[in-house]
Design an enzyme around this catalytic site. Sequence first.
Site, PDB file in Angstrom:
ATOM      1  N   GLY A 201       0.810  -1.225   0.000  1.00 10.76           N
ATOM      2  CA  GLY A 201       0.000   0.000   0.000  1.00 10.76           C
ATOM      3  C   GLY A 201       0.835   1.263   0.000  1.00 10.76           C
ATOM      4  O   GLY A 201       0.314   2.361   0.195  1.00 10.76           O
TER       5      GLY A 201
ATOM      6  N   ASP B  12       5.065  -1.101 -13.953  1.00  7.68           N
ATOM      7  CA  ASP B  12       5.537  -1.780 -12.738  1.00  7.68           C
ATOM      8  C   ASP B  12       6.058  -3.182 -13.031  1.00  7.68           C
ATOM      9  O   ASP B  12       7.132  -3.579 -12.574  1.00  7.68           O
ATOM     10  CB  ASP B  12       4.403  -1.863 -11.703  1.00  7.68           C
ATOM     11  CG  ASP B  12       3.823  -0.500 -11.378  1.00  7.68           C
ATOM     12  OD1 ASP B  12       4.424   0.516 -11.764  1.00  7.68           O
ATOM     13  OD2 ASP B  12       2.744  -0.449 -10.752  1.00  7.68           O
TER      14      ASP B  12
HETATM   15  C1  GLA Z   1       0.321   2.538 -10.743  1.00  3.76           C
HETATM   16  C2  GLA Z   1       0.147   1.616 -11.956  1.00  3.76           C
HETATM   17  C3  GLA Z   1       1.138   1.962 -13.072  1.00  3.76           C
HETATM   18  C4  GLA Z   1       1.122   3.457 -13.385  1.00  3.76           C
HETATM   19  C5  GLA Z   1       1.202   4.282 -12.112  1.00  3.76           C
HETATM   20  C6  GLA Z   1       1.028   5.756 -12.370  1.00  3.76           C
HETATM   21  O1  GLA Z   1       1.556   2.294 -10.156  1.00  3.76           O
HETATM   22  O2  GLA Z   1       0.355   0.275 -11.570  1.00  3.76           O
HETATM   23  O3  GLA Z   1       0.867   1.193 -14.216  1.00  3.76           O
HETATM   24  O4  GLA Z   1      -0.008   3.782 -14.147  1.00  3.76           O
HETATM   25  O5  GLA Z   1       0.233   3.895 -11.155  1.00  3.76           O
HETATM   26  O6  GLA Z   1       2.089   6.246 -13.127  1.00  3.76           O
END
Ligand code: GLA
Length: 391
Positions: A121, A171
Site C-alpha cells: 500500500g 511496474d
Molecule cells: C500505478 C500503476 C502503473 C502506473 C502508475 C502511475 O503504479 O500500476 O501502471 O499507471 O500507477 O504512473
Amino acid sequence: MKDEIDLAVHFEKAFGTRPRIFRAPGRVNLIGEHTDYNDGFVMPAAVGFSTYVAIAPRPDRKLVIHSKELPGNFEFDIDHLPETRIGAWCDYVVGVASVLRESGLKLAGANLLVHGKVPIGAGLSSSAALEVSSALALLSLTDTSLPLPEVAQLCRQAENSFVGARVGIMDQFVSCMGKAGHAFFLDCRSLDFRLVPIPAGLQLVVCNTMVKHDLATGAYNTRREECEAGVRAFAQWDPAIRALRDVSVDLLDQHANDLPTTIWKRCSHVVRENQRTLDAARALTEGDLARVGSLMRESHNSLRDLYEVSCRELDVMVEAAEGLPGFCGGRMTGGGFGGCTINLVREENAEDFAKRIAERYRAATGICPQVYLCSAEDGAQLVGEPRSGGM
Ligand code: GLA
C-alpha cells in the site's frame, strides 16, 4: 541471502520438500507518472525491496498457496481456477496462473510460499513484485522459459483482467527488467527501453507518508476514462491520434478551449509529462541534476494541480524536502492519493536528509513516516535452487 535461507527452512517445515526460490523487486518511478497507459514514457527503477516466492512441485493438480506474513492458506485445482478475483492477496498469484493457462502454457501442481518485503500500500508495486515472482516460479515447474518482457505483459494482463485494476505496463516491466545502478527509460508503446546510469554519489530516498486514501483505485480508473475521452476528442481533429502519446504540445494548446476543463487538465498533464520524461532522461544521462530536479518538481505540481492525484500528505512531504542539504529533486511516485515520494539526494547527505525530512513531516502532520535509503537494483531472478547454497 538471509531471506532465501529463512524462506527455504520455512517451506521445508510447511511442505516437507526443498523449494526453488524466485525474487522480484518493487519499484520507484523517477518521472513519467500516469503516462504508461497513455502509450507514453516512464523512467522508474527497481529497488531493493523484493517479494520472494518459493515453489516445489506436487504430484496432484493442486495449487497450494501460503505466505510467511499474510493471513490465509489457499488451495485451488489448477484445471478449475476461479475466473475472477476472490478478494484475497492470493488473487495476484491465482490471476497469474489463470492468465498463463489461458495463454496456452502448461501448469503443474505446486506448493508455493510467499515472502513479501515490499511495503504494501506504499505505492512501491508490491503487487507487481508478487505477480512477477509467482509467474517465474510457476513457469519454472514446467521448464517453460519466456522472454522477460512477455512475462511482464502476462502479469499486467492478470492484474487487468483477473484482479480488475486497469494498470499500465510500467511496474511489471521494471520489476522484470530493472538493472542495478540504472534508471529504466521505457517507451510504453513500443516497449523499447534504455538504461540510464544514475550518477555516482546519488541516493534514492523514498519517503513513505504512511497514508493511503480510499480514492486510489476508483480514481485511477476514472483518470483512465478521462484520458480516453481526451483521445476521442483529439482524434476528431487529427484521425492519426490513437493515444495521448500522439498529441503534441501545440495541438494541446490549440484546443485549450474546446475540451471540458477536467478533460483538458488531464490531457495537459499527460502530454507535458511525456515531454518532461524525455527531457529528464537526457538530463540524467548528461548528469544535469539541477534540470532533473526542476522537471521532478514540475511533474509533482502537475500531478497535484492538473491530474489531481496528490494529497495533503504527499504535498507536505515534497515541500519538506526543499532546502535540505544534498537535495536535488523530489516528487510523489506511483498512482497517488498517498504512498511515497522519491527524492534524489547526494549520498553523503542522505542519512541526515532522512532524519530531517522525517522531523519536518511529523511536525506538520503528526504522522511518523518511514524513510528508506534505496538504490537501483536488478530485476527479477532465480535466487535459490534446492541443492545450492546449503538450502
Ligand atoms: C500505478 C500503476 C502503473 C502506473 C502508475 C502511475 O503504479 O500500476 O501502471 O499507471 O500507477 O504512473
